[in-house]
Design an enzyme around this catalytic site. Sequence first.
Site, short mmCIF file in Angstrom:
data_model
loop_
_atom_site.label_atom_id
_atom_site.label_comp_id
_atom_site.label_asym_id
_atom_site.label_seq_id
_atom_site.Cartn_x
_atom_site.Cartn_y
_atom_site.Cartn_z
N ARG A 1 -21.22 18.10 46.06
CA ARG A 1 -20.79 19.44 46.47
C ARG A 1 -20.40 20.21 45.21
O ARG A 1 -19.80 19.63 44.29
CB ARG A 1 -19.60 19.39 47.44
N GLU B 1 -21.72 28.55 45.37
CA GLU B 1 -22.89 28.58 46.23
C GLU B 1 -22.62 29.47 47.46
O GLU B 1 -21.52 29.38 48.01
CB GLU B 1 -23.14 27.13 46.67
N HIS C 1 -29.80 23.27 46.51
CA HIS C 1 -29.18 22.37 47.50
C HIS C 1 -30.24 21.77 48.43
O HIS C 1 -30.15 21.87 49.66
CB HIS C 1 -28.11 23.14 48.32
N1 LIG Z 1 -27.26 17.88 47.90
C1 LIG Z 1 -27.54 17.48 49.12
O1 LIG Z 1 -28.55 17.88 49.68
C2 LIG Z 1 -26.67 16.49 49.81
C3 LIG Z 1 -25.35 16.32 49.45
N2 LIG Z 1 -24.57 15.40 50.09
C4 LIG Z 1 -23.17 15.20 49.64
O2 LIG Z 1 -23.05 13.88 49.16
C5 LIG Z 1 -21.77 13.38 49.56
C6 LIG Z 1 -21.79 11.85 49.54
O3 LIG Z 1 -22.66 11.37 50.54
P1 LIG Z 1 -22.60 9.84 51.05
O4 LIG Z 1 -22.73 8.89 49.92
O5 LIG Z 1 -23.55 9.71 52.14
O6 LIG Z 1 -21.11 9.79 51.61
P2 LIG Z 1 -20.24 8.51 51.92
O7 LIG Z 1 -19.08 8.99 52.73
O8 LIG Z 1 -21.07 7.41 52.45
O9 LIG Z 1 -19.71 8.07 50.47
C7 LIG Z 1 -18.83 8.82 49.70
C8 LIG Z 1 -18.05 7.86 48.82
O10 LIG Z 1 -17.25 8.62 47.92
C9 LIG Z 1 -16.04 7.90 47.73
N3 LIG Z 1 -15.00 8.76 47.17
C10 LIG Z 1 -14.18 9.62 47.80
N4 LIG Z 1 -13.35 10.20 46.91
C11 LIG Z 1 -13.67 9.71 45.69
C12 LIG Z 1 -13.18 9.94 44.39
N5 LIG Z 1 -12.15 10.77 44.13
N6 LIG Z 1 -13.78 9.29 43.36
C13 LIG Z 1 -14.81 8.43 43.58
N7 LIG Z 1 -15.27 8.14 44.81
C14 LIG Z 1 -14.72 8.79 45.85
C15 LIG Z 1 -15.71 7.35 49.11
O11 LIG Z 1 -14.80 6.27 49.04
C16 LIG Z 1 -17.08 6.96 49.62
O12 LIG Z 1 -17.36 5.60 49.38
C17 LIG Z 1 -21.57 14.00 50.94
O13 LIG Z 1 -20.21 14.06 51.30
C18 LIG Z 1 -22.16 15.37 50.77
O14 LIG Z 1 -21.17 16.28 50.39
C19 LIG Z 1 -25.07 14.63 51.10
C20 LIG Z 1 -26.38 14.77 51.50
C21 LIG Z 1 -27.27 15.74 50.91
O1 LIG Z 2 -26.15 16.41 54.42
C1 LIG Z 2 -25.46 17.12 53.65
O2 LIG Z 2 -24.26 16.96 53.48
C2 LIG Z 2 -26.14 18.20 52.91
O3 LIG Z 2 -25.67 18.70 51.94
C3 LIG Z 2 -27.47 18.59 53.43
O4 LIG Z 2 -28.51 17.84 53.07
C4 LIG Z 2 -27.78 20.02 53.21
O5 LIG Z 2 -27.31 20.60 54.33
P1 LIG Z 2 -27.64 22.09 54.79
O6 LIG Z 2 -26.96 22.95 53.84
O7 LIG Z 2 -29.08 22.22 54.95
O8 LIG Z 2 -26.95 22.16 56.04
#
Ligand SMILES: NC(=O)C1=CN([C@@H]2O[C@H](COP(=O)(O)OP(=O)(O)OC[C@H]3O[C@@H](n4cnc5c(N)ncnc54)[C@H](O)[C@@H]3O)[C@@H](O)[C@H]2O)C=CC1
Ligand SMILES: O=C(O)C(=O)[C@H](O)COP(=O)(O)O
Length: 374
Positions: free
Chosen positions: A234, A262, A279
Amino acid sequence: MKGRVNTINHITILADSNIASLDKFFNASTLGQASEQAVDIITVAGRDINASLLAELQPDILLIRSVTQVNEALLANNDSVQFVGSATIGTDHVDQDYLMQRHITFANAAGCSKHSVAQYVLTAALTLRPQYWQQSITLGIIGLGNIGSTLVQYANDLGWQVLGYDPLLPKSKLNNASLEQVLSQSDVVSLHVPLTDKKSEANPRGSNYPTRHLIDAEALAMMPADTMLINSARGPVIEADALVADIERTGRQVVLDVFEHEPQIAERLLSKLAFATPHIAGYTVEGKLRGTQIIYDALCEKLAVLPTQTMHALLPLNLFLWSELKAHPDRLIKFYDIQQDDASLRSKEIDGQIDGADFDGLRRDYHLRREWQF
Ligand SMILES: NC(=O)C1=CN([C@@H]2O[C@H](COP(=O)(O)OP(=O)(O)OC[C@H]3O[C@@H](n4cnc5c(N)ncnc54)[C@H](O)[C@@H]3O)[C@@H](O)[C@H]2O)C=CC1
Ligand SMILES: O=C(O)C(=O)[C@H](O)COP(=O)(O)O
């Protein structure tokens, strides 16, 4: 649904039009409705889902992605919504405590695009530094949840060392370093944390390890100049002004898929980035469909009906094999041409910035990639 939705003779769904295959997953037949029970879906852009629309339409179900803020301001004048599904991994846009107080069920799509995001990170690093295909580098991963741990699998397969930092998980072979070690000893640092604020009385869902501005001037100062930084988590996890100053000082290669302000991006940041994308790290056919599938399954559970639709029935053939790419690194551009995404975003720059509508437009019209089979 234990309340009203089971007993009414039609279900109204208000949904972000950017959710994949809405009609295929959410219709009378896939939601187990009898023939006299209709399912109406109203789709609008996620940023146009607002309080007056919710008051006017009184939907039973709200389906969103990450750009709709769901909180008291959105729902105060609405008493119809009983289920909110976000087809995203991140949940920072949803006030889950408020939904609980209102007895509104919430579901998100944990893990849906974990391979897509991991593949984005690999593509960025290997496009900028193709020599890493042959080197045993150190990859630093901050956040070892679904995406971070998936990235580890690819890193292991490439023979890379991993330094992992996740203070919320027990120490392990992977969770093996401090934040300082990850920042100071890695060739590439990749961020995979949720966006969180400090835990307090006013914010009981906050974190003792908040991630907003986790990467600030002090953190950046720990990183050697030739350490690449990738943020596909993020935007506000990195303090944008500190990052600009850092790149001016070090010439660091930085890849951003997400931005502190963003959907706007200032040219003074954009011009300094090695790659910038709108994104879309998780934007593959598979990643988006899986997101829809997960919230569909959760809604079926709420409605107490058996899910009948599955993403596998909707997926075109996928010939993108990680094993092929690993054997032929020169084919990376065919698997994912990240330079094209970077160029499309930069082409939208006008008067020193990318406008929010252009950023959103690139995402809306994005030609979804395919997820490589691991
Ligand atoms: N750019 C994009 O299109 C996308 C972005 N995302 C972002 O990626 C993030 C992570 O996704 P996942 O791995 O699936 O989530 P997840 O919840 O499986 O893993 C996140 C990890 O971060 C750890 N964490 C929390 N605070 C922390 C800190 N201060 N320092 C280090 N580790 C910490 C947690 O303990 C957890 O293990 C999502 O929350 C979302 O914001 C997710 C999907 C797509
Ligand atoms: O899953 C997330 O978290 C994401 O950041 C998405 O992949 C992107 O989400 P949208 O902005 O398309 O809702």
